[in-house]
Write a protein that holds these residues in place. Structure first.
Motif, PDB file in Angstrom:
ATOM      1  N   THR A  14       0.836  -1.206   0.000  1.00 32.43           N
ATOM      2  CA  THR A  14       0.000   0.000   0.000  1.00 32.43           C
ATOM      3  C   THR A  14       0.868   1.252   0.000  1.00 32.43           C
ATOM      4  O   THR A  14       0.585   2.208  -0.722  1.00 32.43           O
ATOM      5  CB  THR A  14      -0.944   0.007   1.221  1.00 32.43           C
ATOM      6  OG1 THR A  14      -1.745  -1.168   1.178  1.00 32.43           O
ATOM      7  CG2 THR A  14      -1.831   1.231   1.227  1.00 32.43           C
ATOM      8  N   ASP A  15       1.935   1.249   0.799  1.00 31.17           N
ATOM      9  CA  ASP A  15       2.852   2.387   0.823  1.00 31.17           C
ATOM     10  C   ASP A  15       3.492   2.601  -0.544  1.00 31.17           C
ATOM     11  O   ASP A  15       3.598   3.734  -1.023  1.00 31.17           O
ATOM     12  CB  ASP A  15       3.960   2.184   1.860  1.00 31.17           C
ATOM     13  CG  ASP A  15       3.458   2.205   3.287  1.00 31.17           C
ATOM     14  OD1 ASP A  15       2.375   2.777   3.546  1.00 31.17           O
ATOM     15  OD2 ASP A  15       4.168   1.648   4.154  1.00 31.17           O
ATOM     16  N   THR A  36       0.945   4.033  -2.959  1.00 32.08           N
ATOM     17  CA  THR A  36       0.715   5.449  -2.665  1.00 32.08           C
ATOM     18  C   THR A  36       1.868   6.299  -3.186  1.00 32.08           C
ATOM     19  O   THR A  36       1.645   7.343  -3.810  1.00 32.08           O
ATOM     20  CB  THR A  36       0.526   5.666  -1.148  1.00 32.08           C
ATOM     21  OG1 THR A  36      -0.610   4.922  -0.721  1.00 32.08           O
ATOM     22  CG2 THR A  36       0.328   7.136  -0.815  1.00 32.08           C
ATOM     23  N   GLU A  64       1.631   6.571  -6.953  1.00 33.41           N
ATOM     24  CA  GLU A  64       0.592   7.528  -7.345  1.00 33.41           C
ATOM     25  C   GLU A  64       1.061   8.966  -7.123  1.00 33.41           C
ATOM     26  O   GLU A  64       0.797   9.850  -7.947  1.00 33.41           O
ATOM     27  CB  GLU A  64      -0.690   7.258  -6.563  1.00 33.41           C
ATOM     28  CG  GLU A  64      -1.373   5.968  -6.962  1.00 33.41           C
ATOM     29  CD  GLU A  64      -2.489   5.549  -6.015  1.00 33.41           C
ATOM     30  OE1 GLU A  64      -2.781   6.282  -5.042  1.00 33.41           O
ATOM     31  OE2 GLU A  64      -3.074   4.477  -6.242  1.00 33.41           O
ATOM     32  N   ASN A  65       1.766   9.209  -6.024  1.00 28.03           N
ATOM     33  CA  ASN A  65       2.274  10.551  -5.744  1.00 28.03           C
ATOM     34  C   ASN A  65       3.356  10.964  -6.737  1.00 28.03           C
ATOM     35  O   ASN A  65       3.409  12.121  -7.155  1.00 28.03           O
ATOM     36  CB  ASN A  65       2.801  10.636  -4.310  1.00 28.03           C
ATOM     37  CG  ASN A  65       1.699  10.597  -3.285  1.00 28.03           C
ATOM     38  OD1 ASN A  65       0.548  10.890  -3.573  1.00 28.03           O
ATOM     39  ND2 ASN A  65       2.041  10.217  -2.073  1.00 28.03           N
TER      40      ASN A  65
END
Length: 62
Positions: A4-5, A8, A11-12
């Motif tokens: 998940t990290d 994320t 995506e960032n």
């Protein structure tokens, strides 16, 4: 770092890369990726996600 990290961060990076491209030109994004042996987010090693994200953030905040 969890999956998940990593997702994320990916995506960032994608969002920052778009913003850097719009503000400073895509060449700036290419330069950052090239420093880590990548030509795009798709071939960037997950271990480099944090560093690339930090560099793109730095470009946006200067």
């Amino acid at each position: 770092m969890t999956i998940t990290d990593l997702q994320t961060l990916k995506e960032n990076i994608e969002a920052d890369a778009i913003e850097v491209s719009q503000q400073l030109g895509f060449e700036e994004v290419e330069f950052v990726f090239m420093k880590y042996g990548a030509t795009s987010l798709d071939d960037l090693a997950p271990s480099d996600y944090s560093s690339v994200f930090n560099e793109l953030e730095s470009l946006l905040n200067n």
